[in-house]
Structure formats: structure tokens, C-alpha cells
Write a protein that holds these residues in place. Structure first.
Motif, mmCIF file in Angstrom:
data_model
loop_
_atom_site.group_PDB
_atom_site.id
_atom_site.type_symbol
_atom_site.label_atom_id
_atom_site.label_comp_id
_atom_site.label_asym_id
_atom_site.label_seq_id
_atom_site.Cartn_x
_atom_site.Cartn_y
_atom_site.Cartn_z
ATOM 1 N N ALA A 242 0.223 -1.455 -0.119
ATOM 2 C CA ALA A 242 0.209 0.282 -0.297
ATOM 3 C C ALA A 242 1.221 1.546 -0.155
ATOM 4 C CB ALA A 242 -1.174 0.222 1.034
ATOM 5 N N ILE A 243 1.826 1.092 1.181
ATOM 6 C CA ILE A 243 3.092 2.270 1.039
ATOM 7 C C ILE A 243 3.497 2.742 -0.521
ATOM 8 C CG2 ILE A 243 4.926 0.976 1.774
ATOM 9 C CD1 ILE A 243 5.152 4.302 3.598
ATOM 10 N N LYS A 244 3.864 1.332 -1.243
ATOM 11 C CA LYS A 244 4.843 1.852 -2.524
ATOM 12 C C LYS A 244 3.880 2.585 -3.254
ATOM 13 C CE LYS A 244 7.603 -1.585 -3.611
ATOM 14 N NZ LYS A 244 8.190 -2.394 -4.193
ATOM 15 N N SER A 245 2.408 1.760 -3.293
ATOM 16 C CA SER A 245 1.834 2.590 -4.203
ATOM 17 C C SER A 245 1.136 3.829 -4.300
ATOM 18 C CB SER A 245 0.388 2.002 -4.069
ATOM 19 O OG SER A 245 -0.400 1.391 -3.132
ATOM 20 N N LEU A 246 0.984 4.220 -3.041
ATOM 21 C CA LEU A 246 1.451 5.775 -2.711
ATOM 22 C C LEU A 246 2.402 6.267 -3.458
ATOM 23 C CD1 LEU A 246 -0.755 7.105 -0.163
ATOM 24 C CD2 LEU A 246 0.806 6.608 1.151
ATOM 25 N N PHE A 247 3.427 5.874 -3.796
ATOM 26 C CA PHE A 247 4.392 6.961 -3.873
ATOM 27 C C PHE A 247 4.736 6.396 -5.495
ATOM 28 C CE2 PHE A 247 5.673 6.890 0.539
ATOM 29 C CZ PHE A 247 6.951 8.596 0.393
ATOM 30 N N ASN A 248 3.309 5.857 -5.990
ATOM 31 C CA ASN A 248 3.938 5.691 -7.754
ATOM 32 C C ASN A 248 3.352 7.417 -7.863
ATOM 33 O OD1 ASN A 248 2.829 5.348 -10.829
ATOM 34 N ND2 ASN A 248 2.464 3.054 -9.875
ATOM 35 N N ASP A 249 4.107 8.395 -8.610
ATOM 36 C CA ASP A 249 3.560 9.445 -9.313
ATOM 37 C C ASP A 249 2.214 9.686 -10.379
ATOM 38 O OD1 ASP A 249 5.521 8.485 -11.144
ATOM 39 O OD2 ASP A 249 6.111 9.995 -10.667
ATOM 40 N N GLN A 250 2.447 8.433 -11.191
ATOM 41 C CA GLN A 250 0.526 8.018 -11.846
ATOM 42 C C GLN A 250 -0.197 8.713 -11.873
ATOM 43 O OE1 GLN A 250 1.352 7.797 -15.136
ATOM 44 N NE2 GLN A 250 3.927 7.923 -14.495
ATOM 45 N N TYR A 251 -0.290 8.077 -10.026
ATOM 46 C CA TYR A 251 -1.831 8.733 -9.567
ATOM 47 C C TYR A 251 -1.964 9.476 -8.910
ATOM 48 C CZ TYR A 251 -2.063 2.901 -8.677
ATOM 49 O OH TYR A 251 -1.761 1.513 -8.781
ATOM 50 N N TYR A 252 -1.133 10.424 -9.348
ATOM 51 C CA TYR A 252 -1.427 12.185 -8.896
ATOM 52 C C TYR A 252 -1.510 13.176 -10.373
ATOM 53 C CZ TYR A 252 -0.011 9.719 -4.644
ATOM 54 O OH TYR A 252 0.311 8.779 -3.886
ATOM 55 N N LYS A 253 -1.284 12.347 -11.646
ATOM 56 C CA LYS A 253 -1.552 13.598 -12.606
ATOM 57 C C LYS A 253 -2.668 14.733 -12.708
ATOM 58 C CE LYS A 253 0.684 10.171 -15.920
ATOM 59 N NZ LYS A 253 0.686 9.115 -16.682
ATOM 60 N N ASP A 254 -4.049 14.157 -12.213
ATOM 61 C CA ASP A 254 -4.827 14.934 -12.171
ATOM 62 C C ASP A 254 -4.636 16.092 -10.444
ATOM 63 O OD1 ASP A 254 -5.219 13.214 -9.800
ATOM 64 O OD2 ASP A 254 -7.096 13.728 -9.802
ATOM 65 N N LEU A 255 -3.239 16.342 -9.631
ATOM 66 C CA LEU A 255 -3.091 17.415 -9.098
ATOM 67 C C LEU A 255 -2.116 17.866 -9.899
ATOM 68 C CD1 LEU A 255 -3.107 15.323 -5.207
ATOM 69 C CD2 LEU A 255 -4.369 16.792 -6.366
ATOM 70 N N PRO A 256 -2.453 19.544 -9.305
ATOM 71 C CA PRO A 256 -1.534 20.562 -10.251
ATOM 72 C C PRO A 256 -0.271 20.471 -9.450
ATOM 73 C CG PRO A 256 -3.352 21.845 -9.335
ATOM 74 C CD PRO A 256 -3.410 20.112 -8.982
ATOM 75 N N GLY A 257 -0.331 20.288 -8.339
ATOM 76 C CA GLY A 257 1.567 19.625 -7.630
ATOM 77 C C GLY A 257 1.733 18.202 -8.071
ATOM 78 N N GLY A 258 0.904 17.666 -8.410
ATOM 79 C CA GLY A 258 1.022 16.571 -9.048
ATOM 80 C C GLY A 258 1.981 15.377 -7.070
ATOM 81 N N ILE A 259 2.974 14.325 -7.149
ATOM 82 C CA ILE A 259 3.225 13.516 -5.837
ATOM 83 C C ILE A 259 3.611 14.694 -4.638
ATOM 84 C CG2 ILE A 259 5.368 12.659 -6.595
ATOM 85 C CD1 ILE A 259 4.778 10.513 -5.467
#
Length: 587
Positions: A451-468
Motif C-alpha cells: 500500500a505504501i509503495k503504491s502511495l509513492f506511484n506518481d502516476q496516481y497524481y496526474k490530476d493534481l497540479p502539484g503532482g505527488i
């Protein structure tokens, strides 16, 4: 101060406009009916050219159904809140609905709507507002706190009893009596107080029938007392109209609660139905629908499955939470929480040291441990987590959550004695913000290495202006800790703890910084026999479907009993062994 209006108008044949001011109504625009026809006098609301209903009396029923028609001449509120005005008028036009309105706090905004649209004399027997605490206590009984469920229930009981008993002889055979009540704390001048309220209605669904009750709790989100008062008025009208017009359809009732409102103004986090007509209603499903329909961000249930108020369950409490799908709840989930708790909670030695003024080390991520009695432990599921590898999860359908599967999951977790949270949060920082809204104490979220490794997958934050970086900036500002349960490396079989986690090289430095900051904490206590490769819940389901016994060693006993008794995930009991017995007899 107590403000009261009692319905005494019964003898006049038309309204004196000079003494009955109304928003957007002029004397020249009022039309009167012919009252010369024979028959019983009835109250008849009139709709003038500007669309606002006005009271008059007629000896016969109108041949048309009055309605609110928006026009340039309408009052501002009628133009802006057409649904609310129409609902209030619809209630006033029903000759069989008759009752009282009692409001404490935020003015008499609900009653105001029924008097504004006209024809209130046919529906409102009394409106009252007991602001003074002594006066309020003399009517509803003494209490320690005034904006509570207990207070609104005592108001409903008092007002309904007074209305139904007083008027039973005069109109009990033809009227459905009701009592509406609310107790609200709105924005206070110069203070940043929590703004919320309890609203309820006690009502008959047919003349002479035992009453039902609907209770609602809401949070007021606007920045001014005036705006909050306006929202309470609209919500109250929606509640009254929904209860009386949709008493047999809880979905229609829920769907109409936010008419002329939106979630930027108000949040409804509890709705409860009780009474003879609602014995079949499952409170857990009502709360599920609140989350699904966006009326609230999350619903919280105690181990008995009863809804809980976030302000009450989290006030001055620490929070330990485990997110998951729990399909099903396994022994690994339990061990994860036990390991986190062993570091988060004070040991007996820590408690003795603290009682003598010596700071304990807590054996974990916080500078000092916390007491178990000051902490709530949650299992949290999210309705947003509906897809896994492109396939719908087993507790969802293409139309949303499978309610039967949801109840099965709830039952398993509740039997373990946990508080269950169902949320609409997809990201951890949204969950953290929700918890921090209600408590200033310590927050710990337990999770596994995957779970914490997926939390550091920057692909999940493309919709955030500031990303990961925005994700972790928003997450860590709430001063929470992530307690990480170890796992086994599928390639080598070696133990992987939070100290050993390797993420994508582009964000490894970010992980190392967060770990060194103390926001990521390894869970030191764990049961080695439970460590395994892959997802344990998936192994359980696959074992059940294959017909093997492996799964029974991976889940708590009561979960195994539930799977067997309810035939979950395709479970089939083994043959009874009749053939073996027959063979034994022959031998």
C-alpha cells in the motif's frame, strides 16, 4: 425569550392585505374567489399574477392546482428557491396534514417558509421558538446540552403529544398530525464555532395511526449566520415535505433533502427512520446511500451497526485507522492493527512512568504514547475504490455498491468489535483532513508495504497540479503517522520492512526524507506465521472457490462461520461423509 404563533384564523372570508405583508405581493395583484356558493367554508390559497400564494377562503374547492410560477415580479427568495416555495405550498394545500413547528437557534426559518407562501392556516397549528434556556427547559425538560439528538427528540415528543391530544376530538379522524423540531447552533459573532444542528419530524402516515419519526443531523458549512439560517429553512421544508409526501419511499426522501441546496452549504451525516412504517429499514443502508449520493463524505458505525456522529466519536480522541477492502477480514488485518497498537498505545510500564511524571518512550513513532481509553480504532472502506485491475470488486456492481455484500462486510467487521467507517475518499490526504476536522489529537494510519509503495506511484497524481509533492504536502500537514506492516519479498522470501522499501528512483529521495522525518514508522511487532506473498484476502477467496481448507486458517473464527452460514464467495460444504460410514458398516 419565547416566540409563538397559534392558528386562530377561521372566520373571515378574505385576507386583509394591509395587515398581511408578503414578499413581492401588492394589493392590486391579489385575486379573490367568489364566496357566495353554498357549502362549508374552506381555506383556499390564491395565486396572483406574481405567482406568490395568498390566503383567502372559499365555499368550494378550486378547479385548478395552485403553483409557484417564477416571474420578474416574484420575491427574491421565491425566484431563487422555487422548489422550496413549491414544497411549502404543497404541504399547506393538503387539508389532512396538520401540525406544529418548534425551532431553537438560527431563527424560525422553517416556519417562515410556510407563512411566506400562504395558506399556512390550513397546516400550521402552532409555531414556537423557545430561545431562553429556562423557558425551553420548562417545556422540554432540563438538559446539559441543547444542540443534541436527545433535545430534538424531547421537543418532538412534547409538541406531537400536545398537538395530537389537543386536536384529536376536533380533527383526529381526518388529519395526519405532525410535529417538526430543530435545535441548531449557527455561526456565532467573533467565534469560530462548530456549526451544526439536529432536525426531526414525528408524524402520522394515516389518521389515527401510531407516529413515525425521522431524525437528521447536519453540518452548516457557510461562513455567515444569515446564510446558515437560510439553509436550515430550506432543509427543514425538504424534511417536512419528504416525510409527508414520500413516507413510503426512503430513496425519494433522501434524494430531495438537498433540493435548492448543495454540498458547499450543508452536509447531512445522519438520517434515521423509526416507527411502525420503518421497521424494515436498515440504518446501515441509509447511511451507505448518504455517502453514495454525496450528502456526506463518510459514515461511521459503532460495533452494533448504529450510526455515530463524527463530532462525538472523535472529540478529543486519538485515531488509529486501517484502510482496506476487507474481502474478507483476515487474521493479517487483525495482526496489522495489533502491531500498530502495541507501538501507539502506552504499555503498563509507560502508564506507571507517566503517572509519576516521567515520559515514556512509547516504543514507536510518537514522542509519547497514547492511552487506549483515549483512542478510537477504525476499519475504513471507501466507495471510490470500486475497480481492481479493470474488474469490479465483489461488493460493487456497475450501478454502484452491492448493498447485500456491503452488509456482509459490515457484519464481519462489527463482530470483531471495531468501529467501521465508510467513506467516499480515494486519497489518503482527504481521509486525513476528515479526521483532523474533528480531532486535534494523534492520528495513525496502518498499512502494508504494497500500500505504501503504491502511495509513492506518481502516476496516481496526474490530476493534481502539484503532482505527488502536492499529495504528500497535503497529507503530512495534518501531522499523522503511517505505520507500515512488513511483508515478504516474492522473489527472495526475505522480510521487507519500512526501512527496506524501494520505490521508483525518481521519488526514492522523497520517501527517504519522509521516513527520516518520522512520518513513516515500521511496525516492529508482528506474527511471522501470517506473513505471506500477495494479498491474503485474495488467497482466501481463491481457496474457497477451489474447495480447499486453507482459507479457514487465514480468517478469524467468526468470519469463517459467517462464510459458511451465508455461502459467501461460492462456498459449498463438503459431503456429509455418508459413503465413508456405509463402508465402515460393511467392513
Amino acid at each position: 425569550m419565547i416566540v409563538s404563533r397559534a392558528n386562530t384564523s377561521r372566520a373571515t372570508s378574505r385576507v386583509d392585505v394591509s395587515r398581511t405583508p408578503r414578499v413581492g405581493v401588492s394589493a392590486s395583484s391579489i385575486k379573490y374567489v367568489n364566496s357566495s356558493s353554498r357549502g362549508k367554508l374552506i381555506q383556499q390559497p390564491l395565486v396572483p399574477s406574481n405567482g406568490v400564494g395568498v390566503c383567502a377562503f372559499s365555499r368550494r374547492q378550486p378547479s385548478f392546482k395552485p403553483s409557484i410560477v417564477a416571474s420578474a415580479k416574484d420575491g427574491y427568495k421565491e425566484r431563487r428557491y422555487k422548489k422550496t416555495a413549491q414544497k411549502a405550498l404543497d404541504v399547506n394545500l393538503r387539508p389532512d396534514w396538520y401540525g406544529t413547528l418548534a425551532e431553537i437557534g438560527a431563527g424560525q426559518e422553517v416556519a417562515r417558509w410556510f407563512f411566506r407562501v400562504g395558506a399556512a392556516a390550513g397546516t400550521v397549528a402552532k409555531s414556537v421558538s423557545a430561545y431562553d434556556m429556562t423557558i425551553s427547559d420548562s417545556m422540554y425538560g432540563a438538559c446539559a446540552r441543547y444542540v443534541t439528538r436527545e433535545r430534538v427528540e424531547s421537543m418532538l415528543d412534547y409538541e406531537y403529544l400536545q398537538c395530537s391530544l389537543t386536536l384529536k376530538k376536533a380533527r383526529g379522524d381526518t388529519s395526519q398530525f405532525f410535529a417538526f423540531a430543530d435545535t441548531v447552533v449557527a455561526k456565532a459573532f467573533g467565534r469560530d464555532n462548530e456549526c451544526h444542528g439536529w432536525l426531526g419530524i414525528k408524524f402520522q402516515t394515516a389518521p389515527g395511526k401510531d407516529p413515525c419519526t425521522i431524525i437528521v443531523h447536519c453540518r452548516l458549512l457557510e461562513n455567515t449566520a444569515q446564510a446558515q439560517q437560510e439553509s436550515i429553512g430550506i432543509l427543514g421544508v425538504n424534511l417536512i415535505h419528504g416525510a409527508l409526501a414520500h413516507s413510503s419511499d426512503t430513496n425519494a426522501f433522501l434524494n430531495g433533502l438537498l433540493d435548492d441546496l448543495d454540498r458547499s452549504k450543508i452536509e447531512i451525516d445522519v438520517v434515521e427512520f423509526s416507527g411502525p412504517d420503518y421497521e424494515h429499514v436498515d440504518r446501515r443502508l441509509i447511511m451507505l446511500r448518504l455517502v453514495q449520493n454525496g450528502l456526506t463524505d463518510a459514515a461511521i458505525f459503532n460495533p452494533s451497526g448504529e450510526p455515530m456522529i463524527p463530532q462525538e466519536v472523535l472529540y478529543k480522541k486519538n485515531a488509529l485507522l486501517l484502510r482496506g477492502r476487507f474481502r474478507p477480514l483476515t487474521r493479517l488485518h487483525n495482526d496489522m492493527l495489533m502491531g500498530a497498537a502495541s507501538q501507539f498505545f502506552c504499555s503498563t510500564l509507560d502508564e506507571d512512568l507517566m503517572e509519576n511524571g516521567i515520559e515514556g518512550n512509547g516504543n514507536g513513532g510518537y514522542d509519547s504514547c497514547v492511552f487506549r481509553d483515549d483512542t478510537e480504532v477504525f476499519l475504513e472502506m471507501t466507495t471510490r475504490d470500486m475497480m481492481e485491475s479493470g474488474d469490479l470488486l465483489d461488493w460493487t456492481t456497475e450501478l454502484g455498491v452491492d448493498e447485500a455484500a456491503f452488509l456482509q462486510r459490515m457484519e464481519a467487521m462489527s463482530r470483531m468489535g471495531y468501529i467501521v467507517m465508510l467513506s467516499s475518499f480515494q486519497r489518503y490526504f482527504s481521509l486525513a483532513a476528515y479526521l483532523r476536522r474533528y480531532t486535534t489529537e494523534a492520528i495513525v494510519i496502518a498499512m502494508g508495504v504494497p500500500a505504501i509503495k503504491s502511495l509513492f506511484n506518481d502516476q496516481y497524481y496526474k490530476d493534481l497540479p502539484g503532482g505527488i509533492l502536492e499529495n504528500f504536502g497535503r497529507l503530512l500537514k495534518f501531522d499523522l503517522k503511517l505505520y507500515v506492516y512488513p511483508t515478504l519479498d516474492p522473489a527472495t522470501g526475505k522480510l521487507i520492512t519500512a526501512r527496506d522499501i524501494k520505490v521508483d528512483p525518481s521519488v526514492q529521495t522523497l520517501f527517504d526524507y519522509i521516513y527520516q522525518k518520522g512520518a513513516v514508522v515500521p511496525i516492529a511487532g508482528y506474527d511471522q506465521s501470517l506473513l505471506t506473498f500477495g494479498d491474503v484476502s485474495t488467497r482466501v477467496v481463491e481457496s474457497i472457490r477451489r474447495g480447499t481448507d486453507e482459507w479457514e486458517q487465514l480468517v478469524p473464527r467468526h468470519v469463517a462461520n459467517q462464510i459458511k452460514s451465508q455461502r459467501l464467495w461460492g462456498y459449498r460444504p463438503k459431503e456429509s461423509g455418508v459413503k465413508e460410514k456405509e463402508v465402515a458398516k460393511i467392513a
